[in-house]
Scaffold this motif. Sequence first.
Motif, mmCIF file in Angstrom:
data_model
loop_
_atom_site.group_PDB
_atom_site.id
_atom_site.type_symbol
_atom_site.label_atom_id
_atom_site.label_comp_id
_atom_site.label_asym_id
_atom_site.label_seq_id
_atom_site.Cartn_x
_atom_site.Cartn_y
_atom_site.Cartn_z
ATOM 1 N N ILE A 80 0.826 -1.212 0.000
ATOM 2 C CA ILE A 80 0.000 0.000 0.000
ATOM 3 C C ILE A 80 0.860 1.261 0.000
ATOM 4 C CG2 ILE A 80 -0.302 0.329 2.494
ATOM 5 C CD1 ILE A 80 -3.197 0.524 0.095
ATOM 6 N N LYS A 81 2.079 1.151 0.525
ATOM 7 C CA LYS A 81 2.958 2.313 0.629
ATOM 8 C C LYS A 81 3.209 2.948 -0.733
ATOM 9 C CE LYS A 81 6.496 1.922 3.513
ATOM 10 N NZ LYS A 81 7.624 1.394 4.305
ATOM 11 N N ASP A 82 3.440 2.126 -1.760
ATOM 12 C CA ASP A 82 3.710 2.655 -3.101
ATOM 13 C C ASP A 82 2.513 3.422 -3.656
ATOM 14 O OD1 ASP A 82 6.286 1.607 -3.106
ATOM 15 O OD2 ASP A 82 5.626 -0.290 -3.993
ATOM 16 N N GLU A 83 1.307 2.899 -3.429
ATOM 17 C CA GLU A 83 0.105 3.572 -3.919
ATOM 18 C C GLU A 83 -0.103 4.916 -3.219
ATOM 19 O OE1 GLU A 83 -3.436 1.032 -4.657
ATOM 20 O OE2 GLU A 83 -2.097 -0.603 -4.032
ATOM 21 N N GLU A 116 0.017 8.850 -4.796
ATOM 22 C CA GLU A 116 -1.034 9.840 -4.555
ATOM 23 C C GLU A 116 -0.440 11.124 -3.953
ATOM 24 O OE1 GLU A 116 -5.064 10.687 -5.135
ATOM 25 O OE2 GLU A 116 -3.914 8.941 -5.739
ATOM 26 N N MET A 117 0.506 10.958 -3.042
ATOM 27 C CA MET A 117 1.173 12.119 -2.437
ATOM 28 C C MET A 117 1.935 12.910 -3.496
ATOM 29 S SD MET A 117 2.617 10.383 1.068
ATOM 30 C CE MET A 117 3.192 11.872 1.894
ATOM 31 N N LYS A 118 2.621 12.219 -4.387
ATOM 32 C CA LYS A 118 3.372 12.895 -5.456
ATOM 33 C C LYS A 118 2.443 13.667 -6.376
ATOM 34 C CE LYS A 118 7.287 9.755 -5.466
ATOM 35 N NZ LYS A 118 7.919 8.611 -6.121
ATOM 36 N N TYR A 119 1.291 13.092 -6.662
ATOM 37 C CA TYR A 119 0.311 13.774 -7.504
ATOM 38 C C TYR A 119 -0.089 15.116 -6.888
ATOM 39 C CZ TYR A 119 -4.067 15.008 -9.726
ATOM 40 O OH TYR A 119 -5.069 15.714 -10.367
ATOM 41 N N GLU A 136 -11.740 -4.433 0.479
ATOM 42 C CA GLU A 136 -12.624 -3.373 0.977
ATOM 43 C C GLU A 136 -11.870 -2.425 1.909
ATOM 44 O OE1 GLU A 136 -17.140 -4.946 1.407
ATOM 45 O OE2 GLU A 136 -15.652 -5.993 2.647
ATOM 46 N N THR A 137 -11.033 -2.999 2.764
ATOM 47 C CA THR A 137 -10.232 -2.196 3.689
ATOM 48 C C THR A 137 -9.281 -1.298 2.903
ATOM 49 O OG1 THR A 137 -10.364 -3.857 5.430
ATOM 50 C CG2 THR A 137 -8.553 -2.294 5.567
ATOM 51 N N LYS A 138 -8.626 -1.862 1.912
ATOM 52 C CA LYS A 138 -7.688 -1.099 1.089
ATOM 53 C C LYS A 138 -8.394 0.032 0.350
ATOM 54 C CE LYS A 138 -4.491 -1.724 -2.730
ATOM 55 N NZ LYS A 138 -3.917 -2.676 -3.681
ATOM 56 N N PHE A 170 -9.714 7.502 2.304
ATOM 57 C CA PHE A 170 -9.330 8.418 3.382
ATOM 58 C C PHE A 170 -8.016 9.134 3.070
ATOM 59 C CE2 PHE A 170 -12.138 5.897 6.384
ATOM 60 C CZ PHE A 170 -13.060 6.921 6.532
ATOM 61 N N VAL A 171 -7.067 8.447 2.448
ATOM 62 C CA VAL A 171 -5.809 9.075 2.031
ATOM 63 C C VAL A 171 -6.110 10.227 1.088
ATOM 64 C CG1 VAL A 171 -3.751 8.707 0.592
ATOM 65 C CG2 VAL A 171 -4.302 7.099 2.432
ATOM 66 N N ASP A 172 -6.982 9.982 0.122
ATOM 67 C CA ASP A 172 -7.347 11.032 -0.832
ATOM 68 C C ASP A 172 -8.037 12.203 -0.138
ATOM 69 O OD1 ASP A 172 -7.387 11.885 -3.622
ATOM 70 O OD2 ASP A 172 -9.568 11.701 -3.440
#
Length: 153
Positions: free
Chosen positions: A48-51, A55-58, A128-130, A136-138
């Motif tokens: 999940i860290k890579d995803e 998103e953070m880089k975007y 579903e958790t992912k 929430f990250v977004d």
Amino acid sequence: MNFLKKIVFIGALLFASSSMASTMFMLTKIPKAYLVVENYSGQIPMSIKDEILEEMKYYTNELKIDTTGYSHRTLAFLLYETYLDGKPVLNIDLVLGEQVQRVDDQEEVYGLTYEKRYQMRYKKSESETKEKLLEFVDLLLNDFSEQYKEDNR
């Protein structure tokens, strides 16, 4: 006279509510940041860290925050569990940490200069958790982005 007091009071309330930031933190003067994702949860796969980093880089590219190389300023997602009524809850923290100088003794210390968190219960399936976690990250990155834009007008 009472009518004038009411008008002034309502005007002051409207002004105060429109001038408030979304958090107590200020997001000015952030030309560069080092991106980090730390996963301390045993139930979330490390992949999940890579995803989350993508998103953070975007978002940081959109805000024109340089994330190449190292910076003394760190923008990080921290994933960790706490327990509520004996059941694990996933904490999703977006934090900005940096060296700051204390006012009273001028000592340099590392401090959190931004923090916002969401919490969620684990879903029945890992997918579903992912999916909920990435939602929430977004949301956290969007809140950060909106405040950054507000604070840097």
